[in-house]
Design a protein around this motif. Structure first.
Motif: not given
Length: 97
Positions: A46-69
């Motif tokens: 949706r972002a790409w279709s609206a004209g946004f372009r990737l500048t950088r990716e970020y990392v998610h941090y979580a506590t507890g049990r982490v589920r795979p994507p």
């Protein structure tokens, strides 16, 4: 996740809203930005279709049990059909696959 009324789905209303908001922000001298998870395929599309372009990716941090994507499950292709159940045809006469 936003829910749309059954008769309005697949009309790209979210894209229309995002585009209008971005134009309004630009008219006010602001720059729009979009953030979503790297694993959020629909959000990235949706972002790409609206004209946004990737500048950088970020990392998610979580506590507890982490589920795979979640991995999307590929659906088998099916021919498009019209209201009466007949295949939709292109102008050249061939059916759309």
């Amino acid at each position: 996740m936003a829910l749309a009324a059954p008769g309005t789905r697949r009309h790209h209303l979210a894209l229309v809203c995002v585009t209008a908001l971005c134009r309004d922000m630009a008219a006010r001298g602001r720059t729009a930005s979009w953030t979503c998870s790297r694993d959020d395929r629909a959000g990235r599309l949706r972002a790409w279709s609206a004209g946004f372009r990737l500048t950088r990716e970020y990392v998610h941090y979580a506590t507890g049990r982490v589920r795979p994507p979640a991995r999307p499950v590929a659906k088998p292709a099916r021919p498009r059909t019209g209201p009466a159940g007949f295949p939709v045809r292109r102008r050249g006469g061939g059916a759309v696959q």
